[in-house]
Write a protein that holds these residues in place. Structure first.
Motif, mmCIF file in Angstrom:
data_model
loop_
_atom_site.group_PDB
_atom_site.id
_atom_site.type_symbol
_atom_site.label_atom_id
_atom_site.label_comp_id
_atom_site.label_asym_id
_atom_site.label_seq_id
_atom_site.Cartn_x
_atom_site.Cartn_y
_atom_site.Cartn_z
ATOM 1 N N ALA A 157 0.792 -1.237 0.000
ATOM 2 C CA ALA A 157 0.000 0.000 0.000
ATOM 3 C C ALA A 157 0.822 1.283 0.000
ATOM 4 C CB ALA A 157 -0.947 -0.001 1.211
ATOM 5 N N SER A 158 2.128 1.211 0.258
ATOM 6 C CA SER A 158 2.893 2.463 0.337
ATOM 7 C C SER A 158 3.619 2.799 -0.959
ATOM 8 C CB SER A 158 3.926 2.382 1.467
ATOM 9 O OG SER A 158 4.764 1.261 1.255
ATOM 10 N N GLY A 159 3.654 1.898 -1.931
ATOM 11 C CA GLY A 159 4.374 2.132 -3.172
ATOM 12 C C GLY A 159 3.545 2.929 -4.166
ATOM 13 N N VAL A 161 1.722 2.077 -7.049
ATOM 14 C CA VAL A 161 0.363 1.602 -7.337
ATOM 15 C C VAL A 161 -0.470 1.584 -6.048
ATOM 16 C CG1 VAL A 161 -1.014 -0.346 -8.158
ATOM 17 C CG2 VAL A 161 1.132 0.231 -9.311
ATOM 18 N N GLY A 162 0.144 1.059 -4.974
ATOM 19 C CA GLY A 162 -0.609 0.868 -3.731
ATOM 20 C C GLY A 162 -1.117 2.173 -3.131
ATOM 21 N N SER A 163 -0.294 3.215 -3.126
ATOM 22 C CA SER A 163 -0.742 4.481 -2.519
ATOM 23 C C SER A 163 -1.913 5.063 -3.316
ATOM 24 C CB SER A 163 0.412 5.483 -2.417
ATOM 25 O OG SER A 163 0.982 5.742 -3.675
ATOM 26 N N GLY A 313 5.117 6.351 -2.207
ATOM 27 C CA GLY A 313 4.635 6.808 -3.509
ATOM 28 C C GLY A 313 5.693 6.545 -4.568
ATOM 29 N N LYS A 314 6.177 7.620 -5.200
ATOM 30 C CA LYS A 314 7.022 7.437 -6.381
ATOM 31 C C LYS A 314 8.367 8.149 -6.296
ATOM 32 C CE LYS A 314 5.726 6.061 -10.008
ATOM 33 N NZ LYS A 314 5.814 4.717 -10.626
ATOM 34 N N LEU A 315 9.317 7.634 -7.043
ATOM 35 C CA LEU A 315 10.571 8.327 -7.332
ATOM 36 C C LEU A 315 10.425 8.917 -8.736
ATOM 37 C CD1 LEU A 315 13.156 5.630 -6.160
ATOM 38 C CD2 LEU A 315 12.137 7.512 -4.825
HETATM 39 N N1 LIG Z 1 -0.247 -5.500 -14.106
HETATM 40 C C1 LIG Z 1 -0.053 -4.207 -14.330
HETATM 41 O O1 LIG Z 1 -0.626 -3.630 -15.235
HETATM 42 C C2 LIG Z 1 0.894 -3.450 -13.440
HETATM 43 C C3 LIG Z 1 0.899 -2.050 -13.480
HETATM 44 C C4 LIG Z 1 1.756 -1.363 -12.614
HETATM 45 C C5 LIG Z 1 2.611 -2.061 -11.773
HETATM 46 N N2 LIG Z 1 2.587 -3.423 -11.796
HETATM 47 C C6 LIG Z 1 3.475 -4.198 -10.912
HETATM 48 O O2 LIG Z 1 3.150 -3.932 -9.586
HETATM 49 C C7 LIG Z 1 4.310 -4.037 -8.779
HETATM 50 C C8 LIG Z 1 4.418 -2.827 -7.878
HETATM 51 O O3 LIG Z 1 4.612 -1.660 -8.640
HETATM 52 P P1 LIG Z 1 4.834 -0.290 -7.879
HETATM 53 O O4 LIG Z 1 5.248 0.674 -8.921
HETATM 54 O O5 LIG Z 1 3.703 0.037 -7.016
HETATM 55 O O6 LIG Z 1 6.115 -0.689 -6.980
HETATM 56 P P2 LIG Z 1 6.613 -0.064 -5.616
HETATM 57 O O7 LIG Z 1 6.413 1.405 -5.685
HETATM 58 O O8 LIG Z 1 7.977 -0.603 -5.396
HETATM 59 O O9 LIG Z 1 5.631 -0.651 -4.527
HETATM 60 C C9 LIG Z 1 5.675 -1.958 -4.074
HETATM 61 C C10 LIG Z 1 5.293 -1.955 -2.601
HETATM 62 O O10 LIG Z 1 5.126 -3.267 -2.109
HETATM 63 C C11 LIG Z 1 5.588 -3.299 -0.773
HETATM 64 N N3 LIG Z 1 5.877 -4.672 -0.407
HETATM 65 C C12 LIG Z 1 6.962 -5.414 -0.677
HETATM 66 N N4 LIG Z 1 6.811 -6.655 -0.195
HETATM 67 C C13 LIG Z 1 5.604 -6.692 0.414
HETATM 68 C C14 LIG Z 1 4.870 -7.681 1.080
HETATM 69 N N5 LIG Z 1 5.355 -8.910 1.253
HETATM 70 N N6 LIG Z 1 3.643 -7.363 1.540
HETATM 71 C C15 LIG Z 1 3.118 -6.153 1.364
HETATM 72 N N7 LIG Z 1 3.776 -5.141 0.744
HETATM 73 C C16 LIG Z 1 5.001 -5.421 0.269
HETATM 74 C C17 LIG Z 1 6.786 -2.386 -0.768
HETATM 75 O O11 LIG Z 1 6.998 -1.899 0.526
HETATM 76 P P3 LIG Z 1 8.475 -1.788 1.140
HETATM 77 O O12 LIG Z 1 9.313 -1.117 0.079
HETATM 78 O O13 LIG Z 1 8.305 -0.974 2.350
HETATM 79 O O14 LIG Z 1 8.894 -3.213 1.387
HETATM 80 C C18 LIG Z 1 6.324 -1.287 -1.738
HETATM 81 O O15 LIG Z 1 5.692 -0.244 -1.036
HETATM 82 C C19 LIG Z 1 5.483 -4.237 -9.733
HETATM 83 O O16 LIG Z 1 5.813 -5.600 -9.754
HETATM 84 C C20 LIG Z 1 4.930 -3.800 -11.061
HETATM 85 O O17 LIG Z 1 5.543 -4.464 -12.131
HETATM 86 C C21 LIG Z 1 1.748 -4.119 -12.604
#
Ligand SMILES: NC(=O)c1ccc[n+]([C@@H]2O[C@H](COP(=O)([O-])OP(=O)(O)OC[C@H]3O[C@@H](n4cnc5c(N)ncnc54)[C@H](OP(=O)(O)O)[C@@H]3O)[C@@H](O)[C@H]2O)c1
Length: 326
Positions: A157-159, A161-163, A313-315
């Protein structure tokens, strides 16, 4: 206008050090395309695994390749079939589906991949949302049809997509639970989550029932699917990058075995979804959150920071800042 530009690329898989700033030809806008002078681009969560080559057997993309999916910028040229009135517009947008390369001074993309940037949003923050925001609108609005009063679990939820998912979930009137790292739990609550739980201390066995589970982690998907109540929907958006083939196979199998319940997709938003994202931001229902901004010359540091985790959020990578410093 310049004929060459700087762009971040890598010609082999590996650590952040494989990323190089190369001087390449400015693309020409083809039929139906616009040429955008990029202000800023974001770092997407999945891109570090792609850069390392961990997804090479699942995705066909091979180096040499660019990086970056979304961007903010100004239209500086158009191809045939596009109104010259587009020139001068401040836009935000995404690369075509499965294409990368927005971390560059210019991109040429189909006109449907850009939309007017939200009023009053600076270019850095505008670069933080096109990919994640359209992913979340596709997931929660178009696929899951999340309804008021439903229980939503956002895993990750903090990354990026999640935020955005927490904010859109709240805007749709859902009861939102977020799983995130311990130091970001207060922040996830500030975003609007009713509950925020440490993902290192909370497993699926500790959670109740949900109507919708949005997962950007990719591990233990079957256990999280079992949290769904009757009529529940799961959005498995990420692959377990330590075992991508097995993970992709599970998602494909479960989407067939649990049709209507497991709803995977690869984000390829329509122009309407991008326009809807602009409305979400202008109406205050969704806000871009930028944790840190890097000039293009520090792209390797940006990837190291992403890999350390804990990003709120994002970098964002700024092209202008780089030009000013370099
Ligand atoms: N299917 C699609 O169309 C689509 C579109 C966009 C993104 N995605 C995918 O979605 C993923 C995330 O993208 P994002 O940009 O949001 O990445 P992100 O900004 O790195 O966010 C990922 C988040 O997941 C958390 N996390 C890691 N392990 C965890 C766990 N075991 N339980 C709960 N939270 C956990 C991380 O927290 P910490 O850093 O604090 O560990 C981080 O906040 C990527 O794999 C991306 O390829 C898919």
């Amino acid at each position: 206008m310049e004929t060459t530009m700087r762009a971040v690329r890598h010609d082999r898989f590996g650590p952040p050090e494989v990323l190089e700033i190369e001087r390449i030809t400015v693309p020409r806008p083809g039929p139906g395309q616009v040429l955008v002078r990029v202000h800023a681009a974001s770092v997407s969560g999945g891109e570090t695994a792609i850069r390392e080559g961990r997804l090479r057997r699942v995705m066909r993309s091979k180096p040499p390749r660019g990086i970056g999916v979304d961007f903010s910028g100004r239209v500086v040229g158009v191809g045939t079939g596009v109104s010259p009135e587009q020139v001068g517009r401040e836009v935000w947008g995404l690369m075509p589906h499965m294409a990368f390369g927005s971390t560059a001074e210019y991109v040429a993309v189909p006109v449907g991949r850009v939309a007017p940037a939200p009023r009053g949003l600076d270019p850095i923050r505008a670069a933080a949302l096109p990919a994640t925001g359209t992913t979340v609108l596709t997931a929660l609005v178009e696929k899951a049809r999340l309804a008021e009063g439903e229980r939503l679990l956002v895993r990750g939820a903090s990354g990026g997509v999640g935020s955005a998912a927490v904010e859109v979930g709240r805007a749709l009137g859902a009861h939102v639970t977020g799983l995130a790292g311990a130091r970001n739990l207060d922040w996830v609550r500030e975003l609007g989550a009713h509950e925020a739980l440490d993902h290192r201390r909370t497993g699926p066995e500790d959670l109740g029932r949900f109507d919708v589970v949005l997962d950007v982690v990719g591990t233990r998907l079957e256990s999280y699917r079992r949290l769904l109540g009757p009529g529940g929907r799961m959005l498995p958006l990420a692959m377990d990058t330590s075992r991508p083939l097995r993970s992709a196979a599970y998602v494909l199998w479960s989407a067939v075995a649990h049709r209507r319940q497991v709803l995977p997709f690869s984000n390829d938003p329509s122009p309407e979804t991008l326009a809807e994202l602009t409305r979400y931001v202008e109406s205050g229902r969704l806000t871009p959150h930028v944790d840190e901004v890097f000039p293009m010359s520090r792209i390797r540091d940006a990837h190291h920071r992403m890999e350390r985790g804990g990003v709120r959020g994002k970098l964002v990578v700024s092209m202008a800042e780089d030009a000013a410093t370099g």
